[in-house]
Design an enzyme around this catalytic site. Sequence first.
Site, PDB file in Angstrom:
ATOM      1  N   ASP A 118      37.246  29.821 -26.082  1.00 12.24           N
ATOM      2  CA  ASP A 118      36.532  30.633 -25.091  1.00 12.24           C
ATOM      3  C   ASP A 118      35.222  31.128 -25.691  1.00 12.24           C
ATOM      4  OD1 ASP A 118      38.643  30.263 -23.346  1.00 12.24           O
ATOM      5  OD2 ASP A 118      39.693  32.060 -24.014  1.00 12.24           O
ATOM      6  N   ASP A 154      31.508  22.340 -26.304  1.00 15.47           N
ATOM      7  CA  ASP A 154      30.337  21.895 -25.525  1.00 15.47           C
ATOM      8  C   ASP A 154      29.307  23.023 -25.485  1.00 15.47           C
ATOM      9  OD1 ASP A 154      32.209  23.491 -23.960  1.00 15.47           O
ATOM     10  OD2 ASP A 154      30.664  23.324 -22.423  1.00 15.47           O
ATOM     11  N   THR A 191      40.343  16.441 -26.011  1.00 18.74           N
ATOM     12  CA  THR A 191      41.078  17.522 -25.352  1.00 18.74           C
ATOM     13  C   THR A 191      40.773  17.439 -23.843  1.00 18.74           C
ATOM     14  OG1 THR A 191      39.390  19.252 -25.252  1.00 18.74           O
ATOM     15  CG2 THR A 191      40.427  18.901 -27.389  1.00 18.74           C
ATOM     16  N   GLU A 194      37.213  18.560 -23.360  1.00 20.46           N
ATOM     17  CA  GLU A 194      36.285  17.561 -23.911  1.00 20.46           C
ATOM     18  C   GLU A 194      36.093  16.413 -22.916  1.00 20.46           C
ATOM     19  OE1 GLU A 194      37.577  16.338 -27.745  1.00 20.46           O
ATOM     20  OE2 GLU A 194      36.008  14.857 -28.004  1.00 20.46           O
TER      21      GLU A 194
HETATM   22  N1  SAM Z   1      41.810  23.566 -26.306  1.00 19.05           N
HETATM   23  C1  SAM Z   1      41.938  23.217 -24.904  1.00 19.05           C
HETATM   24  C2  SAM Z   1      40.948  22.144 -24.539  1.00 19.05           C
HETATM   25  O1  SAM Z   1      40.024  21.907 -25.329  1.00 19.05           O
HETATM   26  O2  SAM Z   1      41.099  21.519 -23.480  1.00 19.05           O
HETATM   27  C3  SAM Z   1      41.793  24.458 -24.001  1.00 19.05           C
HETATM   28  C4  SAM Z   1      40.444  25.111 -24.002  1.00 19.05           C
HETATM   29  S1  SAM Z   1      40.429  26.638 -23.083  1.00 19.05           S
HETATM   30  C5  SAM Z   1      38.753  26.943 -22.827  1.00 19.05           C
HETATM   31  C6  SAM Z   1      40.811  27.830 -24.330  1.00 19.05           C
HETATM   32  C7  SAM Z   1      42.308  28.096 -24.462  1.00 19.05           C
HETATM   33  O3  SAM Z   1      42.523  28.922 -25.590  1.00 19.05           O
HETATM   34  C8  SAM Z   1      42.893  28.830 -23.268  1.00 19.05           C
HETATM   35  O4  SAM Z   1      44.056  28.164 -22.833  1.00 19.05           O
HETATM   36  C9  SAM Z   1      43.206  30.218 -23.806  1.00 19.05           C
HETATM   37  O5  SAM Z   1      44.329  30.802 -23.182  1.00 19.05           O
HETATM   38  C10 SAM Z   1      43.480  29.914 -25.274  1.00 19.05           C
HETATM   39  N2  SAM Z   1      43.207  31.044 -26.179  1.00 19.05           N
HETATM   40  C11 SAM Z   1      42.056  31.732 -26.285  1.00 19.05           C
HETATM   41  N3  SAM Z   1      42.155  32.696 -27.215  1.00 19.05           N
HETATM   42  C12 SAM Z   1      43.408  32.591 -27.728  1.00 19.05           C
HETATM   43  C13 SAM Z   1      44.126  33.325 -28.708  1.00 19.05           C
HETATM   44  N4  SAM Z   1      43.566  34.370 -29.357  1.00 19.05           N
HETATM   45  N5  SAM Z   1      45.400  32.965 -28.981  1.00 19.05           N
HETATM   46  C14 SAM Z   1      45.965  31.928 -28.313  1.00 19.05           C
HETATM   47  N6  SAM Z   1      45.361  31.217 -27.352  1.00 19.05           N
HETATM   48  C15 SAM Z   1      44.084  31.534 -27.064  1.00 19.05           C
END
Ligand code: SAM
Length: 213
Positions: A118, A154, A191, A194
């Site tokens: 994020d 990205d 991913t 990605e």
């Molecule tokens: N890694 C995947 C991808 O590239 O398709 C998902 C990307 S998504 C933007 C970010 C994911 O990280 C979300 O599912 C969010 O819930 C998880 N996330 C963010 N901060 C986290 C944390 N501190 N602990 C566990 N999960 C986390």
Amino acid sequence: MRNRNKPWADDFLKENNHILAEEPFSNKGNWQQSFSKKQPLHLEIGAGKGQFIAGMAEKFPEVNFLGIERVKTVMVGAVKKVKTAEVENVVLVNEDAKDLRDMFGTDEIDHIYLNFSDPWPKKKHHKRRLTHETFLEQYRDVLKSDGRITLKTDNRSLFEYSLSSFSKFGMTLEDVTLDLHELEDESNVMTEYEQKFSAKGQPIYRCEVINRI
Ligand code: SAM
């Protein structure tokens, strides 16, 4: 990532608890016992719906993979992916990765993946970024010395921030690419994010960092 209300998520995760670590903090220092073979331990933080970790586990059976995802309804997707892949070298953890030192022993992990984390664009939220110094302190402790961090995103602003954060912290930047897919790196496993961003023609940034200070 959307968090729809899925009341069946608890039941689904219970039915599939062989893929999940239900009491992850009690595994501190002993994660190898959760796998059928003792082999290098790689951790993905924010595993999302699991495409990366399931794909990596298929491609690298000689590695044990742990995926942490804090949103339960998203974790359901990851469990499904791991089940479909029929791999035995993945364990998933439904937790927030904010206290890694309570979950892992010193030097327990060989490699950490931060995939499309994020971006937290507002300055007042930068401390939530998974490459903020407070997270790097944790990674330094739980990673073996010479262990690695791979970051893919990205998001240019998060990428620049992360390069600077790793560098200020004193970790060694081994490799930086501003267009991962131009490299045609066959070892790269995409991913969900990605795939989505690269289909729109956006470049994917990647850096490889070594836990060496
Ligand atoms: N890694 C995947 C991808 O590239 O398709 C998902 C990307 S998504 C933007 C970010 C994911 O990280 C979300 O599912 C969010 O819930 C998880 N996330 C963010 N901060 C986290 C944390 N501190 N602990 C566990 N999960 C986390």
